[in-house]
Scaffold this motif. Structure first.
Motif, PDB file in Angstrom:
ATOM      1  N   GLN A 180       0.926  -1.039   0.027  1.00 43.78           N
ATOM      2  CA  GLN A 180      -0.167  -0.050  -0.004  1.00 43.78           C
ATOM      3  C   GLN A 180       0.737   1.106   0.036  1.00 43.78           C
ATOM      4  O   GLN A 180       0.657   2.205  -0.545  1.00 43.78           O
ATOM      5  N   ASP A 181       1.949   1.022   0.585  1.00 42.67           N
ATOM      6  CA  ASP A 181       2.939   2.414   0.751  1.00 42.67           C
ATOM      7  C   ASP A 181       3.570   2.262  -0.814  1.00 42.67           C
ATOM      8  O   ASP A 181       3.616   3.815  -1.147  1.00 42.67           O
ATOM      9  N   ILE A 182       3.707   1.468  -1.466  1.00 38.86           N
ATOM     10  CA  ILE A 182       4.177   1.745  -2.767  1.00 38.86           C
ATOM     11  C   ILE A 182       3.185   2.298  -3.884  1.00 38.86           C
ATOM     12  O   ILE A 182       3.318   3.331  -4.577  1.00 38.86           O
ATOM     13  N   LEU A 183       1.865   1.884  -3.747  1.00 35.94           N
ATOM     14  CA  LEU A 183       0.566   2.512  -4.394  1.00 35.94           C
ATOM     15  C   LEU A 183       0.539   4.016  -3.925  1.00 35.94           C
ATOM     16  O   LEU A 183       0.156   4.718  -4.807  1.00 35.94           O
ATOM     17  N   HIS A 184       0.458   4.011  -2.802  1.00 36.55           N
ATOM     18  CA  HIS A 184       0.473   5.477  -2.268  1.00 36.55           C
ATOM     19  C   HIS A 184       1.260   6.432  -3.116  1.00 36.55           C
ATOM     20  O   HIS A 184       0.938   7.599  -3.269  1.00 36.55           O
TER      21      HIS A 184
END
Length: 221
Positions: A3-7
């Motif tokens: 999710q950090d990557i996608l954020h």
């Protein structure tokens, strides 16, 4: 971590949309959720999509063929927007630390107004005979054509229609081998990654879901 990557890419989506301008649609798909839907989009007026819209037929085919294993990105394939405009599309695969795809960042360029300007300019500076001999717009050869359905049922119908277009017999009158061939094509296009695809195909064939499962089992064996 995923999710950090996608954020991080959500911010990039907004940035690219503003930096490139209104003729560039920038879209981010989250592949970690069961819906695999758009989570961010800039200049969505180009395709008419919004967050929550499903993957495209081209994106499903990329995932089904595991294009991400050999390519970091695919560039300059053709897309067709709902308004009929031709788009120049490119997709980058976003991977996690294990190399598995967790997202797709797509840029779709609508050059229709520049083509119109080019045609007008050529018509001013060149005679009609020249334009007929040397057309202003040259369309490069493409191997993938992307469509932008607004929901899952429309996406499934589009993939199914493309796979059955060459047929001369009604779909519900195909024999077993013909149905199996169609199921194999649909599987290659990634249709069965979508929830409800088995029931959808069974309805189109006027057969049971067990029959479609059997076709898929025979294909993979």
């Amino acid at each position: 971590m995923k999710q950090d990557i996608l954020h991080h890419y959500t911010i990039i989506t907004e940035f690219l949309g503003k930096a490139l301008g209104p003729d560039y649609e920038v879209a981010l798909h989250d592949l970690t959720s069961k819906h695999q839907s758009l989570v961010a989009i800039a200049n969505g007026h180009i395709s008419g999509r919004q967050p929550g819209s499903p993957l495209t037929n081209a994106a499903l085919h990329m995932l089904s063929s595991k294009a991400y294993e050999t390519d970091d990105f695919l560039c300059n394939y053709k897309g067709i927007a709902e308004n009929g405009h031709l788009l120049r599309c490119s997709t980058m695969f976003i991977r996690d630390e294990t190399g598995q795809p967790v997202g797709m960042l797509c840029i779709n360029f609508d050059d229709s107004r520049y083509q119109e300007l080019q045609e007008k300019l050529f018509s001013i500076v060149h005679p009609d005979a020249f334009l007929k001999q040397y057309p202003a717009i040259q369309t490069p050869p493409v191997t993938v054509t992307e469509n932008f359905p607004m929901d899952i049922p429309a996406l499934m119908q589009k993939i199914f229609d493309d796979a059955t277009m060459p047929l001369t017999s009604p779909v519900n009158r195909l024999n077993q081998e013909e149905r199996k061939d169609i199921v194999e094509k649909l599987n290659e296009q990634g249709l069965f990654q979508l929830k409800g695809a088995i029931s959808f195909v069974a309805k189109q064939f006027s057969c049971s879901t067990a029959t479609v499962y059997r076709y898929l089992s025979e294909i993979s064996s």
